[in-house]
Design an enzyme around this catalytic site. Structure first.
Site, PDB file in Angstrom:
ATOM      1  CB  SER A  41      40.520  32.617  29.439  1.00  0.00           C
ATOM      2  OG  SER A  41      40.475  33.053  30.779  1.00  0.00           O
TER       3      SER A  41
ATOM      4  N   GLY B  46      41.316  43.590  36.341  1.00  0.00           N
ATOM      5  CA  GLY B  46      42.674  43.624  35.810  1.00  0.00           C
ATOM      6  C   GLY B  46      42.921  44.794  34.860  1.00  0.00           C
TER       7      GLY B  46
ATOM      8  CG  HIS C  53      41.325  34.848  36.160  1.00  0.00           C
ATOM      9  ND1 HIS C  53      41.652  33.963  35.159  1.00  0.00           N
ATOM     10  CD2 HIS C  53      40.425  35.691  35.628  1.00  0.00           C
ATOM     11  CE1 HIS C  53      40.955  34.251  34.067  1.00  0.00           C
ATOM     12  NE2 HIS C  53      40.204  35.294  34.313  1.00  0.00           N
TER      13      HIS C  53
END
Ligand code: AMP
Length: 281
Positions: A189, A147, A37
């Site tokens: 994540s 991304g 991120h």
């Protein structure tokens, strides 16, 4: 850094920035931030005067048996990271703020939305496009950064913007390269769900991508090189390994030459992981 929870308040801040002549870059996320991120934040900062990051765990893109309830929510530490990385606004809206008219799908991903990740996660891409469109409507950015890690998502966002008839004016979609841990595992994540043994097993995904890249020959032999490594790791339950044409996101055949995207999706323990690599065949 300002933390804003309401769409109308955000729009006021954006209007003031626009009047002052600033251009705006936007990085949508679901939080539980990591270096992947932050690399997108850096791209946003390089491009624009004013950087907005959103954190919103979008219920519409999770299936009934997926991890919406247990998805990591770490707003406080995320805010600290973003402030330290030069972000101007953290937009962290509530579900009601994002969906004032109820959680209704407004965008359909079409045929590509039903393959690969879309086949494994029915409705996922419709929910993802719906929230991205809604966030674009609120933020009205000049640049939005996504991304390459989520290759099919990125393809579908490009497609939505191209077909939107300039709904978001001259919005440019910018792609950030996949950021990996030192051992090769693509940052996610969801990596925090992995035990140490599962993390080790998960390294097979990136190893398989590299094996396919350095193998010679046509599409089938590249796929086989990756599949062989994955099959040798019993803790990895492969969903798919595929080679697609980046311009159509359709599987290539053995006559294909040029740049193709090698995609892998697998479950390690209870955690679903995806990774991809652009290779030349
Ligand atoms: P998420 O919070 O998982 O919805 O991801 C938010 C954005 O970060 C998306 O554009 C993702 O593609 C991007 N992203 C996630 N992981 C990585 C990574 N390892 N490297 C680069 N970008 C990433």
């Amino acid at each position: 850094m300002q933390i804003i929870h309401s769409a109308s308040e955000l729009q006021k801040v954006v209007s003031a920035q626009r009047e002052a002549g600033a251009n705006i870059a936007f990085v949508p996320t679901m939080g539980a931030l990591h270096d992947g991120h932050l690399s997108l934040v850096e791209i946003a900062r390089d491009r624009a005067d004013f950087v907005i990051v959103s954190i919103f765990v979008n219920p519409l893109q999770f299936g009934a048996n997926e991890d919406f309830d247990k998805y990591p929510r770490t707003l406080q530490s995320d805010a600290e990271l973003l402030a330290a990385n030069g972000v101007d606004v953290l937009f962290a809206p509530t579900v009601d703020n994002v969906y004032p008219n109820g959680q209704v799908i407004t965008h359909h991903a079409g045929a590509v939305g039903e393959t690969f990740e879309g086949a494994a996660r029915p409705g996922h891409f419709d929910g993802m496009l719906t929230v991205v469109a809604r966030l674009f409507d609120i933020v009205k950015p000049d640049f939005a950064v996504f991304g390459a890690k989520d290759a099919q998502q990125l393809f579908l966002i490009h497609q939505m913007v191209a077909q939107s008839n300039h709904r978001w004016n001259a919005l440019q979609i910018i792609e950030g390269a996949t950021i990996r841990e030192a051992d090769g595992l693509a940052r996610s994540s969801r990596n925090r769900y992995l035990s140490e043994a599962e993390h080790q097993a998960a390294l097979t995904l990136s190893a398989a991508l590299r094996a396919a890249e350095s193998a010679t020959g046509n599409a089938s032999s590249r796929i086989q090189a990756a599949a062989q490594l994955l099959a040798a790791q019993p803790q990895v339950r492969l969903d798919y390994v595929a080679l697609v044409d980046p311009s159509s996101f359709e599987a290539v055949d053995d006559s294909f030459s040029g740049r193709a995207l090698l995609l892998i999706a697998a479950k390690v323990g209870n955690t679903r992981l995806i990774d991809n690599l652009s290779i030349t065949i």
